[in-house]
Design an enzyme around this catalytic site. Structure first.
Site, PDB file in Angstrom:
ATOM      1  N   LYS A   1       0.845  -1.175   0.000  1.00 17.65           N
ATOM      2  CA  LYS A   1       0.000   0.000   0.000  1.00 17.65           C
ATOM      3  C   LYS A   1       0.895   1.244   0.000  1.00 17.65           C
ATOM      4  CE  LYS A   1       0.209   1.952   3.232  1.00 17.65           C
ATOM      5  NZ  LYS A   1       1.344   2.504   3.986  1.00 17.65           N
TER       6      LYS A   1
ATOM      7  N   HIS B   1      -0.275  -4.560   6.020  1.00 16.94           N
ATOM      8  CA  HIS B   1       0.260  -5.394   7.104  1.00 16.94           C
ATOM      9  C   HIS B   1      -0.565  -5.308   8.387  1.00 16.94           C
ATOM     10  CE1 HIS B   1       2.267  -1.672   8.433  1.00 16.94           C
ATOM     11  NE2 HIS B   1       2.505  -2.272   9.578  1.00 16.94           N
TER      12      HIS B   1
ATOM     13  N   LYS C   1      -1.969  -8.235  11.873  1.00 20.20           N
ATOM     14  CA  LYS C   1      -1.716  -8.015  13.307  1.00 20.20           C
ATOM     15  C   LYS C   1      -2.690  -8.854  14.141  1.00 20.20           C
ATOM     16  CE  LYS C   1       0.269  -3.369  12.908  1.00 20.20           C
ATOM     17  NZ  LYS C   1       1.644  -3.459  13.364  1.00 20.20           N
TER      18      LYS C   1
ATOM     19  N   GLU D   1       1.917   7.366  16.331  1.00 18.00           N
ATOM     20  CA  GLU D   1       3.302   6.930  16.162  1.00 18.00           C
ATOM     21  C   GLU D   1       4.261   7.964  16.748  1.00 18.00           C
ATOM     22  OE1 GLU D   1       4.205   4.669  12.374  1.00 18.00           O
ATOM     23  OE2 GLU D   1       2.960   6.295  11.653  1.00 18.00           O
TER      24      GLU D   1
ATOM     25  N   ASP E   1      -1.383   7.256   3.435  1.00 21.19           N
ATOM     26  CA  ASP E   1      -0.417   6.329   4.035  1.00 21.19           C
ATOM     27  C   ASP E   1      -1.049   5.449   5.114  1.00 21.19           C
ATOM     28  OD1 ASP E   1       2.381   5.459   4.342  1.00 21.19           O
ATOM     29  OD2 ASP E   1       2.256   6.389   6.320  1.00 21.19           O
TER      30      ASP E   1
ATOM     31  N   HIS F   1      -4.866   1.091   6.359  1.00 18.57           N
ATOM     32  CA  HIS F   1      -4.849   0.451   7.678  1.00 18.57           C
ATOM     33  C   HIS F   1      -6.101   0.776   8.510  1.00 18.57           C
ATOM     34  CE1 HIS F   1      -0.853  -0.458   6.560  1.00 18.57           C
ATOM     35  NE2 HIS F   1      -0.236   0.576   7.081  1.00 18.57           N
TER      36      HIS F   1
ATOM     37  N   LYS G   1       2.162  11.265  13.111  1.00 14.25           N
ATOM     38  CA  LYS G   1       3.577  10.932  13.322  1.00 14.25           C
ATOM     39  C   LYS G   1       4.197  11.912  14.309  1.00 14.25           C
ATOM     40  CE  LYS G   1       4.696   8.454   9.121  1.00 14.25           C
ATOM     41  NZ  LYS G   1       4.693   7.133   9.730  1.00 14.25           N
TER      42      LYS G   1
HETATM   43  C1  BG6 Z   1       3.215   1.826   7.123  1.00 11.16           C
HETATM   44  C2  BG6 Z   1       3.271   3.296   6.859  1.00 11.16           C
HETATM   45  O1  BG6 Z   1       2.281   1.211   6.286  1.00 11.16           O
HETATM   46  O2  BG6 Z   1       2.824   1.613   8.470  1.00 11.16           O
HETATM   47  C3  BG6 Z   1       4.249   3.961   7.799  1.00 11.16           C
HETATM   48  O3  BG6 Z   1       3.688   3.511   5.516  1.00 11.16           O
HETATM   49  C4  BG6 Z   1       3.891   3.644   9.235  1.00 11.16           C
HETATM   50  O4  BG6 Z   1       4.265   5.363   7.595  1.00 11.16           O
HETATM   51  C5  BG6 Z   1       3.739   2.148   9.415  1.00 11.16           C
HETATM   52  O5  BG6 Z   1       4.930   4.119  10.061  1.00 11.16           O
HETATM   53  C6  BG6 Z   1       3.209   1.809  10.787  1.00 11.16           C
HETATM   54  O6  BG6 Z   1       3.277   0.432  10.969  1.00 11.16           O
HETATM   55  P1  BG6 Z   1       3.323  -0.191  12.416  1.00 11.16           P
HETATM   56  O7  BG6 Z   1       3.207  -1.655  12.190  1.00 11.16           O
HETATM   57  O8  BG6 Z   1       4.634   0.214  13.019  1.00 11.16           O
HETATM   58  O9  BG6 Z   1       2.167   0.383  13.151  1.00 11.16           O
END
Ligand code: BG6
Length: 498
Positions: free
Chosen positions: A186, A216, A220, A254, A273, A278, A368
């Site tokens: 993605k 991804h 989870k 994050e 993003d 997600h 972020k």
């Molecule tokens: C990614 C984004 O798909 O997911 C990133 O492109 C982000 O910007 C990341 O930091 C977060 O993944 P996780 O698993 O650390 O929550």
């Protein structure tokens, strides 16, 4: 049920899962993975550690090959040394020299310019010279602007090598590739049009069933768990609607910034993003109707219905449902435009227009460089009595995994009718055995792809519907708002957020 009872059930489940993995191992007919972007952030933080862990769990076929493709001028030995350092830092399972010695025999490095279609014949010659004939997965671990050049390059290289006529292949008919699979990351393009173009191109080369859109978050543990929590517990199933639920919040906060990904991120922003994929995936699992069976298609159809039922946007009132922010200092990040208006924070309020959810706001928030790393779903139930707090269900996705329920009891004491709020807290990740048995999302997803199981991947229909919605939001924002709220790093985002 006590925590111990729950733990016992979990222990048994873990055993079953391990058995399943062993059975699945025997079915694997995979030979190799080619990682475009073999020296990039995703490869070293996620893909190689996932493959190393699968190796440690004896889940990769013995002669599996991993070909890292990159632009840099590394020798085979240099590349292996770099991968070794990554494993020491990022592997979930304990790094050992002994396991790495075995793992390293699977690794190859191939240097090329991925944007030059003339260089792909060389790659295909290399793959053939390694004796890999089938069971191949191409992983596009690169930024979206390289997706089309890679697809074109593979097409051209294969045509030159195997004399197939891909140029004349109609869309939706695969050319040359047999059962080779492709995984793309993605956000699958910067908007719907870009995503459609990438997908059409892929379809002219790979069979549709072999195209895997990875998100991804779908791998989870606690996100997979949401369905069990909702549908296997009368307690939640019965009250999962607008009669009892006041609001739902889905947050993915994050602490990291954009690091070395400024070039990609500045064109994408938090909406594309994180939200379009997600957070939308989580929302659709929280909100969907119970799928008619456990079949992947039924589950995906149920999710997709949610996207279709999102309340239409009133463009002029976009500020009531959307807030965009940017952290101070973002414009100084590497490869970021010094005047950038890209959002690094989003708060979005949505409504789903169906019988179950009408009137219940869904808040989606992500950002972020905040003060904490935390992903969670909070379901707030309506108060049942004036002055008494409504129940709260917190599904902790990361870094801790678990479920916490707040409810009301009478405060102990004679004649005392004071009501107080208490909590039941199940911490899944506190149990050592669970931690050891919980694969990282990428382990689970790579393994699923090898097993040709698409249930944990995004489906094109979902991507299309969610992009349409995000496109409308972006258009309305550009036309009627353009407000950007700045926030200091290590805070909880713009003070104006909702
Ligand atoms: C990614 C984004 O798909 O997911 C990133 O492109 C982000 O910007 C990341 O930091 C977060 O993944 P996780 O698993 O650390 O929550």
């Amino acid at each position: 049920m006590t925590n111990n009872n729950i733990n016992n059930i979990e222990d048994n489940k873990s055993k079953n899962i391990t058995d399943e993995i062993k059975e699945a191992n025997q079915k694997i007919a995979n030979n190799a993975m080619v990682i475009f972007g073999g020296t990039g952030d995703l490869a070293y933080r996620k893909l190689f550690p996932a493959l190393y862990n699968l190796h440690c769990l004896n889940t990769l076929p013995e002669d599996y090959e991993i070909i890292g493709v990159g632009r840099r001028d590394y020798s085979q030995e240099e590349y292996i040394k770099i991968v070794q350092d990554w494993m020491k830092e990022f592997s979930r399972l304990k790094y050992t020299d002994e396991k790495f010695e075995e793992f390293k025999s699977k690794i190859r490095y191939y240097k090329m310019d991925m944007s030059d279609s003339n260089e792909y014949k060389g790659l295909i010659d290399f793959i053939d010279s390694e004796g890999i004939e089938d069971g191949l997965i191409y992983y596009y671990a690169v930024s979206p602007e390289l997706f089309d050049p890679i697809t074109e390059g593979l097409k051209k290289g294969n045509c030159q090598k195997h004399s197939c006529q891909c140029e004349n292949t109609p869309l939706n008919e695969s050319c040359c590739m047999g059962d080779t699979k492709v995984i793309i990351e993605k956000p699958f393009g910067e908007n719907l049009q870009a995503a459609e173009k990438i997908y059409s191109n892929l379809k002219s080369y790979f069979k549709t069933e072999n195209i895997y859109h990875i998100d991804h978050y779908l791998g989870k543990e606690m996100i997979i768990n949401i369905m069990t929590l909702r549908f296997a517990n009368a307690l939640f199933k019965a009250v999962w609607n607008n009669e009892y639920i006041e609001k739902v919040e889905i947050n993915a906060y994050e602490t990291v910034g954009v690091d070395s990904r400024g070039g990609y991120y500045d064109k994408s922003g938090a909406l594309a993003d994180m939200i379009q994929n997600h957070l939308f995936q989580i929302m659709s699992i929280v909100a969907m109707e119970k799928p008619k069976d456990n079949n992947t298609i039924s589950i995906k159809d149920s999710q997709n219905e949610v996207f279709k039922q999102l309340k239409d946007i009133d463009g002029e009132k976009i500020d009531e449902i959307l807030l965009m922010g940017q952290y101070n200092g973002y414009r100084d990040e590497e490869k970021v435009d010094p005047n950038s208006v890209t959002e690094t924070y989003v708060a979005l309020k949505l409504e789903i227009e169906n019988e179950r959810w009408k009137g219940v706001p869904f808040y989606l928030r992500t950002g972020k460089k905040l003060d904490k790393r935390e992903s969670e779903v909070i379901v707030s139930f309506k108060s049942m009595e004036e002055g008494v707090a409504g129940n709260n269900l917190l599904i902790k996705i990361q870094p801790d995994e678990g479920v916490k329920l707040n409810f009301n009891i009478k405060k102990p004491g004679i004649g005392n009718q004071v009501i107080k709020e208490v909590e039941m807290d199940f911490c899944q990740s506190c149990i050592l055995e669970n931690r050891a048995n919980t694969p990282e999302a990428y382990e689970r997803l790579l393994k699923s792809c090898m097993d040709s199981d698409k249930s944990l991947f995004s489906q094109w229909k979902q991507i299309e519907t969610s992009w349409k919605y995000i496109n409308k939001i972006v258009d309305s924002y550009k036309k009627y708002s353009n407000k950007l709220y700045f926030y200091d790093i290590a805070t909880n985002g713009p003070v104006e957020t909702f």
